[in-house]
Design an enzyme around this catalytic site. Structure first.
Site: not given
Length: 138
Positions: A50, A53, A72
């Protein structure tokens, strides 16, 4: 008539920035598995997935998809948010998770739904990254 997709992308980006400016700031890091807004740009999945986050350092991902998000996060921390390579690696990681046929931690937010949302987000990020590196002629 020239295509309007770059202009449209900028409008969506501006809308996202404005909406994030009015929402409360996220916690510094996540220690629990979440499954919220699974079919929208505001998705929260696991500890690491997200926009805005991330899990706390040393926190284990909730499942394999969450591990892709952690990787990522680490990639864009090193190479920057405009790194198309990071976004492509993330999409490849999601494809591997999907191919493995496992089930994620959340029944509320199944892999299929979460991955579709994240893939759309990565496609937009790739497009914006490429737009930012192109020289525009007037």
């Amino acid at each position: 008539m020239p295509p309007r997709s770059p202009l449209l992308a900028l409008v969506f980006l501006a809308a996202g920035v404005l909406s994030s400016a009015t929402s409360p700031p996220p916690p510094p890091c996540s220690r629990s598995c979440a499954a919220l807004n699974c079919d929208s740009v505001g998705i929260r999945y696991g500890k690491y997935c997200g926009v805005g986050w991330s899990g706390c350092d040393g926190e284990e991902p909730c499942d394999d998809l969450d591990a892709c998000c952690r990787d990522h996060d680490h990639c864009v921390d090193k190479k920057g948010l405009m790194s198309v390579k990071c976004h492509e690696k993330f999409k490849n990681c999601m494809r591997k998770v999907k191919k493995a046929g496992k089930i994620g931690f959340s029944r509320k937010c199944p892999y299929e739904m979460a991955m579709a949302t994240m893939t759309s987000g990565m496609d937009m990020a790739i497009m914006l990254s490429q737009l930012g590196t192109q020289k525009l002629e007037l």
